[in-house]
Design an enzyme around this catalytic site. Structure first.
Site, short mmCIF file in Angstrom:
data_model
loop_
_atom_site.label_atom_id
_atom_site.label_comp_id
_atom_site.label_asym_id
_atom_site.label_seq_id
_atom_site.Cartn_x
_atom_site.Cartn_y
_atom_site.Cartn_z
N HIS A 110 31.13 -8.38 29.58
CA HIS A 110 30.70 -9.29 28.61
C HIS A 110 30.62 -8.13 27.31
CE1 HIS A 110 27.96 -10.71 31.82
NE2 HIS A 110 28.01 -11.65 31.28
N LYS A 114 15.69 -20.24 37.32
CA LYS A 114 16.44 -19.22 37.48
C LYS A 114 16.01 -17.74 38.21
CE LYS A 114 21.70 -18.44 36.70
NZ LYS A 114 22.71 -18.45 35.17
N ARG A 153 37.49 -16.14 32.21
CA ARG A 153 38.00 -15.38 32.68
C ARG A 153 38.95 -15.74 33.45
NH1 ARG A 153 32.19 -13.93 35.83
NH2 ARG A 153 32.97 -15.67 35.32
N SER A 183 28.06 -11.20 36.63
CA SER A 183 27.34 -10.35 37.52
C SER A 183 26.45 -10.65 38.54
CB SER A 183 25.80 -11.49 36.03
OG SER A 183 25.96 -11.19 34.78
O1 PNS Z 1 25.74 -16.13 31.55
P1 PNS Z 1 25.32 -18.55 31.68
O2 PNS Z 1 24.12 -18.04 32.10
O3 PNS Z 1 27.06 -18.85 32.20
O4 PNS Z 1 25.53 -19.03 30.26
C1 PNS Z 1 24.59 -19.95 29.77
C2 PNS Z 1 24.03 -20.23 28.72
C3 PNS Z 1 23.28 -19.80 28.36
C4 PNS Z 1 24.99 -20.83 27.62
C5 PNS Z 1 23.52 -22.01 29.30
O5 PNS Z 1 22.74 -22.85 29.99
C6 PNS Z 1 22.97 -23.08 28.12
O6 PNS Z 1 23.13 -22.41 26.75
N1 PNS Z 1 22.04 -23.18 27.98
C7 PNS Z 1 20.42 -23.42 26.52
C8 PNS Z 1 20.70 -25.09 27.37
C9 PNS Z 1 21.24 -25.65 26.74
O7 PNS Z 1 21.88 -26.07 25.53
N2 PNS Z 1 21.68 -26.39 27.76
C10 PNS Z 1 22.73 -27.99 27.07
C11 PNS Z 1 23.82 -27.11 26.52
S1 PNS Z 1 24.98 -26.98 27.89
#
Ligand code: PNS
Length: 167
Positions: A23, A47, A96, A134
């Site tokens: 990150h 989560k 990745r 993570s």
């Molecule tokens: O690090 P992560 O857990 O892979 O991040 C995921 C994240 C935060 C980018 C994703 O879950 C997110 O954008 N959530 C917000 C809700 C949202 O907008 N959902 C619809 C679009 S996918």
């Protein structure tokens, strides 16, 4: 002639539970491409997390301090709505390996459908970080393994303390 400075405001969203060196590498490289980079931690009650959003924000702020154009925040609800509210026109994400691609593609296409004016931009993870997640870092630390070099030292310290507290 020098190129004009970028006016792009980008948002780098994620769970960051906890922040890894992968990150941090993305923050470092991303911050050079844009005028302002907003690192946004998702509040996700569904989560189970190791660190609270406040703890993750504290750690991110500490490690992102050297980057003058990086801000750390948290958000709830739709990412594209938060991006627009903060004046961001780009979502930054890292990839990745091929295994990340499908998930990232789905999110990027969904976000584009929700708001076509917000563009998702991907950076490839550096080779040195392409295996770090993570999830794995938490597993290794919880079983007493060494996570030095995988997470910033401040995070390593907190993970050690958390693992000891849970024993
Ligand atoms: O690090 P992560 O857990 O892979 O991040 C995921 C994240 C935060 C980018 C994703 O879950 C997110 O954008 N959530 C917000 C809700 C949202 O907008 N959902 C619809 C679009 S996918």
């Amino acid at each position: 002639m020098d190129a004009p400075p970028s006016r792009t405001v980008a948002i780098y969203p994620g769970s960051f539970d906890p922040i890894t060196n992968g990150h941090l590498d993305l923050i470092s490289r991303g911050s050079k491409l844009v005028e302002r980079l907003i690192v946004a931690i998702l509040h996700n009650n569904a989560k189970q997390s190791l660190f609270s959003v406040a703890e993750r924000k504290e750690m991110l702020e500490e490690v992102a301090r050297p980057y003058r154009n990086v801000e750390v925040t948290s958000f709830e609800g739709l990412l594209v709505d938060y991006a627009v509210a903060r004046g961001a026109n780009v979502i930054l994400r890292g990839i990745r390996a091929l295994s990340d691609y499908e998930y990232e593609l789905q999110m990027a296409l969904m976000n584009r459908r929700l708001n076509p004016s917000v563009e998702t931009v991907f950076l490839l993870a550096s080779e040195a970080h392409s295996f770090i997640s993570s999830h794995l870092v938490k597993e290794v630390a919880s079983l007493g393994g060494n996570v030095a070099g995988l997470v910033p030292p401040a995070v390593e310290e907190r993970m050690k303390r958390r693992a000891l507290a849970r024993r």
